[in-house]
Scaffold this motif. Structure first.
Motif, PDB file in Angstrom:
ATOM      1  N   LYS A 326       0.797  -1.199   0.025  1.00  0.00           N
ATOM      2  CA  LYS A 326       0.045  -0.049  -0.071  1.00  0.00           C
ATOM      3  C   LYS A 326       0.909   1.296  -0.086  1.00  0.00           C
ATOM      4  O   LYS A 326       0.398   2.497  -0.160  1.00  0.00           O
ATOM      5  N   PHE A 327       2.068   1.140   0.460  1.00  0.00           N
ATOM      6  CA  PHE A 327       3.036   2.216   0.456  1.00  0.00           C
ATOM      7  C   PHE A 327       3.565   2.636  -0.952  1.00  0.00           C
ATOM      8  O   PHE A 327       4.350   3.679  -1.104  1.00  0.00           O
ATOM      9  N   ALA A 335      12.837  -1.477   3.408  1.00  0.00           N
ATOM     10  CA  ALA A 335      13.793  -2.027   4.490  1.00  0.00           C
ATOM     11  C   ALA A 335      14.821  -1.122   4.570  1.00  0.00           C
ATOM     12  O   ALA A 335      15.129  -0.832   5.829  1.00  0.00           O
ATOM     13  N   GLU A 336      15.500  -0.421   3.555  1.00  0.00           N
ATOM     14  CA  GLU A 336      16.378   0.413   3.574  1.00  0.00           C
ATOM     15  C   GLU A 336      15.987   1.753   4.519  1.00  0.00           C
ATOM     16  O   GLU A 336      16.654   2.274   5.297  1.00  0.00           O
ATOM     17  N   ARG A 337      14.964   2.218   3.964  1.00  0.00           N
ATOM     18  CA  ARG A 337      14.495   3.512   4.755  1.00  0.00           C
ATOM     19  C   ARG A 337      14.222   3.150   6.460  1.00  0.00           C
ATOM     20  O   ARG A 337      14.531   3.983   7.334  1.00  0.00           O
ATOM     21  N   LEU A 338      13.638   1.989   6.570  1.00  0.00           N
ATOM     22  CA  LEU A 338      13.329   1.571   7.848  1.00  0.00           C
ATOM     23  C   LEU A 338      14.560   1.590   8.718  1.00  0.00           C
ATOM     24  O   LEU A 338      14.620   1.731   9.953  1.00  0.00           O
ATOM     25  N   ARG A 377       8.989   1.250  16.871  1.00  0.00           N
ATOM     26  CA  ARG A 377       9.836   1.999  15.846  1.00  0.00           C
ATOM     27  C   ARG A 377       9.248   1.643  14.388  1.00  0.00           C
ATOM     28  O   ARG A 377       9.078   2.463  13.830  1.00  0.00           O
ATOM     29  N   VAL A 378       8.901   0.642  14.215  1.00  0.00           N
ATOM     30  CA  VAL A 378       8.123   0.402  13.183  1.00  0.00           C
ATOM     31  C   VAL A 378       6.813   1.165  12.860  1.00  0.00           C
ATOM     32  O   VAL A 378       6.422   1.719  11.923  1.00  0.00           O
ATOM     33  N   VAL A 382       5.561   3.576  10.054  1.00  0.00           N
ATOM     34  CA  VAL A 382       4.462   3.482   9.239  1.00  0.00           C
ATOM     35  C   VAL A 382       3.652   4.827   9.207  1.00  0.00           C
ATOM     36  O   VAL A 382       2.920   5.078   8.285  1.00  0.00           O
ATOM     37  N   GLU A 383       3.614   5.186  10.454  1.00  0.00           N
ATOM     38  CA  GLU A 383       2.641   6.568  10.618  1.00  0.00           C
ATOM     39  C   GLU A 383       3.075   7.570   9.848  1.00  0.00           C
ATOM     40  O   GLU A 383       2.548   8.538   9.206  1.00  0.00           O
ATOM     41  N   ARG A 384       4.475   7.518   9.708  1.00  0.00           N
ATOM     42  CA  ARG A 384       5.300   8.675   9.010  1.00  0.00           C
ATOM     43  C   ARG A 384       4.831   8.713   7.233  1.00  0.00           C
ATOM     44  O   ARG A 384       4.429   9.434   6.896  1.00  0.00           O
ATOM     45  N   LEU A 385       4.748   7.232   7.176  1.00  0.00           N
ATOM     46  CA  LEU A 385       4.755   6.993   5.654  1.00  0.00           C
ATOM     47  C   LEU A 385       3.252   7.607   5.292  1.00  0.00           C
ATOM     48  O   LEU A 385       3.042   8.059   4.142  1.00  0.00           O
TER      49      LEU A 385
END
Length: 389
Positions: A326-327, A335-338, A377-378, A382-385
């Motif tokens: 969905k992103f 994975a890299e951004r996380l 942290r995840v 996710v909220e930021r995305l």
């Protein structure tokens, strides 16, 4: 100078799992949820048996196929857990982890150009092992709508005149999917009708939740065409002991032992003595670890649902495979951004096959305390995305 390298080795892709963890090892305060390794210590009585074997000077080679005592215990285990009968002397061998057993089975059975069916997403070693044996890997893309189970229709679509082996990677790494008896019965029918052999990788067989593990080797007509592979790494928290085993018809096993004889000689002696103790006296330890994994599994599923991240319920192994489609990002980008933004390492689904695109593998073989920190942290990420959309 001529090229010293083989084309097979040059064309082989490195494991997609290691990239992120090389970064994590040098990143302060980073949390890894990617390595498929139990966070439990090997049960003390097993470690004690290993120590005792060293104190007694048991540092010699064992027979190529493994200690008689261990092979006998493996046969007893397969009898009580799966009601399968094997001859310890001609149908069982001890290997250096389950990975060696997979390699041996493929090399013993495949001629150049013959095809091996590999359902994906799945463990990263299957394709390279087939390529090293000069076989042809044929990928079957599993679907989320089928809970990543292999269907009869998918199997039939990929069979050709060159098909010789089907690899069955269940319980599955990375998805946590399982095959129930009704699913396996349909697959077994096809294998018998089309004269296909099966390599059944059951390394996570003790780690199922609310479902009993069923081996395809138990079904009528399948024992004689199945190589059953298992080991001690996952169920007994013995990853570093490097010990697995295979059970197969004597005709196949004879050739597997021959290759093992020249390539490895024998599995580590200390580990073999320890494994005897594990099979004899560690059922309660396995049960305790499984209950803990199940608690963590339920926690992760609850958290993902609360974040509105789609994730089917896995019933095996110790992984979840949430969708991040969905992103609008690739698995690797996510994975890299996380990792860079929240210092949490997960594995892109594409590390386990192209059909893993849009998914992540997250291991819950970590303490609940670490999982809670990581999932917080995840959630932030996710909220930021969600706000960026």
């Amino acid at each position: 100078m001529r090229d010293p390298l083989s084309n097979v080795s040059k064309n082989m892709k490195p494991s997609g799992i290691r990239k992120f963890f090389d970064i994590v090892s040098e990143m302060k305060d980073a949390i890894s949820l990617g390595v498929g390794e139990p966070d439990f210590d090997t049960p003390w009585n097993v470690r004690e048996e290993g120590i005792y074997s060293l104190e007694k000077g048991r540092t010699f080679y064992t027979s190529n196929a493994g200690l008689k005592e261990l092979k006998e215990e493996i046969c007893k285990y397969l009898k009580r857990r799966l009601n399968l009968d094997y001859d310890y002397n001609t149908e069982v061998m001890v290997t250096v982890g389950g990975s060696e057993a997979i390699d041996l089975a493929i090399r013993a059975m495949i001629n150049p150009g013959e095809e091996v069916l590999i359902p994906q997403p799945s463990y990263v070693s299957y394709v390279p092992c087939v390529e090293l044996a000069y076989g042809v890997p044929v990928i079957i893309n599993l679907k989320e709508e089928n809970e990543f189970r292999l269907t009869k229709e998918e199997l039939l679509e990929n069979i050709t005149d060159k098909t010789k082996i089907l690899i069955l990677p269940f319980p599955n790494n990375p998805t946590g999917a399982i095959m129930e008896q009704k699913n396996l019965e349909e697959i077994a029918q096809v294998c018998i009708e089309k004269d296909i052999f099966v390599i059944s990788d059951e390394i996570y067989s003790e780690l199922t939740y609310g479902r009993e593990h069923v081996s395809i080797a138990c079904l009528p007509g399948m024992r004689e065409r199945t190589v059953l592979i298992n080991g001690f790494s996952k169920a007994y928290a013995m990853t570093g002991w490097r010990l697995g085993y295979a059970a197969a018809p004597a005709l196949i096993m004879e050739q597997m032992i021959k290759i093992h004889q020249f390539a490895i000689m024998c599995a580590p002696t200390t580990s073999q003595y320890a494994a005897v103790e594990a099979l004899r006296n560690c059922d309660n330890d396995v049960r305790r670890m499984r209950e803990s994994y199940n608690q963590r599994r339920n926690y992760l599923l609850h958290e993902f649902r609360d974040m509105n991240l789609e994730c089917f319920e896995p019933f095996g192994a110790f992984y979840v495979f949430p969708s991040i489609k969905k992103f609008g990002m690739t698995s690797e980008e996510f994975a890299e951004r996380l990792l860079m933004e929240e210092k949490v390492a997960v594995v892109p689904g594409t590390a386990f096959g192209e059909c893993g695109e849009g998914f992540l593998r997250i291991s819950y073989a970590y303490s609940l305390e670490n999982l809670k920190i990581a999932l917080a942290r995840v959630r932030n990420f996710v909220e930021r995305l969600d706000k960026e959309k």
